[in-house]
Design an enzyme around this catalytic site. Sequence first.
Site, PDB file in Angstrom:
ATOM      1  N   HIS A   3      41.353  32.470  37.420  1.00 24.33           N
ATOM      2  CA  HIS A   3      39.919  32.857  36.434  1.00 24.33           C
ATOM      3  C   HIS A   3      39.241  32.785  35.570  1.00 24.33           C
ATOM      4  O   HIS A   3      38.978  32.109  35.215  1.00 24.33           O
ATOM      5  CB  HIS A   3      40.747  35.005  36.253  1.00 24.33           C
ATOM      6  CG  HIS A   3      39.045  35.538  34.835  1.00 24.33           C
ATOM      7  ND1 HIS A   3      38.306  36.254  35.793  1.00 24.33           N
ATOM      8  CD2 HIS A   3      39.035  35.472  33.619  1.00 24.33           C
ATOM      9  CE1 HIS A   3      37.401  37.020  34.675  1.00 24.33           C
ATOM     10  NE2 HIS A   3      37.814  36.199  33.394  1.00 24.33           N
ATOM     11  N   GLU A   4      40.455  32.210  34.674  1.00 22.82           N
ATOM     12  CA  GLU A   4      39.941  30.835  33.609  1.00 22.82           C
ATOM     13  C   GLU A   4      39.088  30.078  34.210  1.00 22.82           C
ATOM     14  O   GLU A   4      38.162  28.944  33.235  1.00 22.82           O
ATOM     15  CB  GLU A   4      41.820  31.050  32.149  1.00 22.82           C
ATOM     16  CG  GLU A   4      41.692  31.190  31.884  1.00 22.82           C
ATOM     17  CD  GLU A   4      40.331  32.956  30.995  1.00 22.82           C
ATOM     18  OE1 GLU A   4      39.598  32.317  30.733  1.00 22.82           O
ATOM     19  OE2 GLU A   4      40.776  33.745  30.565  1.00 22.82           O
ATOM     20  N   HIS A  25      35.851  30.143  34.879  1.00 20.64           N
ATOM     21  CA  HIS A  25      34.623  29.954  33.846  1.00 20.64           C
ATOM     22  C   HIS A  25      33.633  28.765  33.942  1.00 20.64           C
ATOM     23  O   HIS A  25      32.903  28.759  33.708  1.00 20.64           O
ATOM     24  CB  HIS A  25      35.020  30.940  32.572  1.00 20.64           C
ATOM     25  CG  HIS A  25      34.907  32.392  32.278  1.00 20.64           C
ATOM     26  ND1 HIS A  25      34.099  32.863  32.757  1.00 20.64           N
ATOM     27  CD2 HIS A  25      36.340  32.803  31.992  1.00 20.64           C
ATOM     28  CE1 HIS A  25      34.320  34.327  32.183  1.00 20.64           C
ATOM     29  NE2 HIS A  25      35.970  34.296  32.339  1.00 20.64           N
ATOM     30  N   GLU A  85      31.938  37.598  33.750  1.00 24.49           N
ATOM     31  CA  GLU A  85      33.834  37.655  33.855  1.00 24.49           C
ATOM     32  C   GLU A  85      33.539  38.367  35.620  1.00 24.49           C
ATOM     33  O   GLU A  85      34.333  37.923  36.527  1.00 24.49           O
ATOM     34  CB  GLU A  85      33.684  39.073  33.378  1.00 24.49           C
ATOM     35  CG  GLU A  85      34.096  38.906  32.127  1.00 24.49           C
ATOM     36  CD  GLU A  85      35.004  38.218  31.954  1.00 24.49           C
ATOM     37  OE1 GLU A  85      36.292  37.633  32.542  1.00 24.49           O
ATOM     38  OE2 GLU A  85      34.760  37.130  30.674  1.00 24.49           O
ATOM     39  N   ASP A 128      36.047  36.685  38.750  1.00 21.98           N
ATOM     40  CA  ASP A 128      37.160  37.503  38.712  1.00 21.98           C
ATOM     41  C   ASP A 128      36.444  37.125  40.976  1.00 21.98           C
ATOM     42  O   ASP A 128      37.985  36.638  41.543  1.00 21.98           O
ATOM     43  CB  ASP A 128      36.372  38.914  39.130  1.00 21.98           C
ATOM     44  CG  ASP A 128      36.904  39.438  38.192  1.00 21.98           C
ATOM     45  OD1 ASP A 128      38.108  38.554  36.945  1.00 21.98           O
ATOM     46  OD2 ASP A 128      36.870  40.693  37.615  1.00 21.98           O
TER      47      ASP A 128
END
Length: 415
Positions: A276-277, A280, A354, A358
């Site tokens: 997930h990070e 980004h 976000e 995801d």
Amino acid sequence: MNAEQLKYLLIGLVVAGFLFDKLTSWLNVRQRVGDVPATLRSHLSQEKLQESKSYQRTNYRFGLLTGGLSFLVTVACLQWGVFGWLDTLVGSWVAAPIWQSLIFFGLLFIASDVLALPFDYYHTFKIEEDFGFNKTTKKTFVLDKLKGYALGIVLGGGLLALLLWLVDTLGASFWLYFWAVAAFFMVLLNMFYTSWILPLFNKLTPLEEGALKDSIMGYASSVGFSLDNVFVIDGSTRSSKANAFFSGIGKRKKVVLYDTLIEQHTTEELTAVLAHEIGHYKKKHILQSMVISVLQLGAMLFVLSLFVNSETISLALGGERAAVHLNLIGFVLLFSPISTLLGIWMNMLSRKNEYEADRYAKETYAAAPLAEGLKTLSVKTLTQINPHPLHVFVNYSHPPLMKRLERLEQLSNEM
């Protein structure tokens, strides 16, 4: 608009901002608890759900007290010209305008912190302690405060002094030069935060060899993400709450996992969190946020340049003459509605990002362990699972838990 009319406009903005903030919080805390959703029954009991609601109510009442006190003090200072009185007092001590402003803001900072300190202490050692979150010792609490003061003086005081010098030297054209310096500082802080600032408060250590590191490094390699190391932060010295974050750009990028996060999650869940990070980063959300922040700062500074030497604003705050420090306070209050709208827009953008991160984690790793990790994290931190929609719209930078789980399930069904 004369000074008296402007004073009441400023008071009106403070009142409106306070009421709007407390309205959204009140609507949120009134949300009915309900039953545990089916998807959370393996993680969350009805008793734990009630505890979560109690935590929300306690923090709401505490926020109402502290926010109400700050509100009353601010309105009183505006109504009775306390800011102007302080300006006159400081002006009788020193003649140099820059030193007048620095002393003025220094005294306000001290007064504000003295007022807030008992509440900070109570929140840490009473509220967070009662709900099992606090791990901070009194020594750590004091040291953190002292280190925060030192950073505030060096970094905040330094930037403020530069701003005041540029205003004094260049007048209204100061904004372009300060914007360049502030933008450079923002990029520098993003690049070196985990190397320069964070170690002053927390200990960072490389993630030890083992299954978790192998899984994380293997995943990063599979998606072409250059990662030299993953760091663990000793978050457990202050709180049992868990987190993870990504910092830096280029060769300075770092992934940081809280030790509490590692204790509470499986290897697969932690790898999904990392995915997930990295999402980004791959989606350029970090660069996007940086660019938007720099542009917003430039726009705000330009608007400030139109008011920085206004005599009317200074008089409205109780001053006897035009003073940059009084105008800075007045500008912050006048700009507050725009700041609120910008904050709402940034939260909307953040929630969209976000969801995108995801999706990236699901497409490059798996949805199930990410969902499981979100459930565990939310339950452990007593996160509200049914926040009021208006509260979410205004304040949430992340989508609520149930919305994220629904979106992950939809993504899984697409395949």
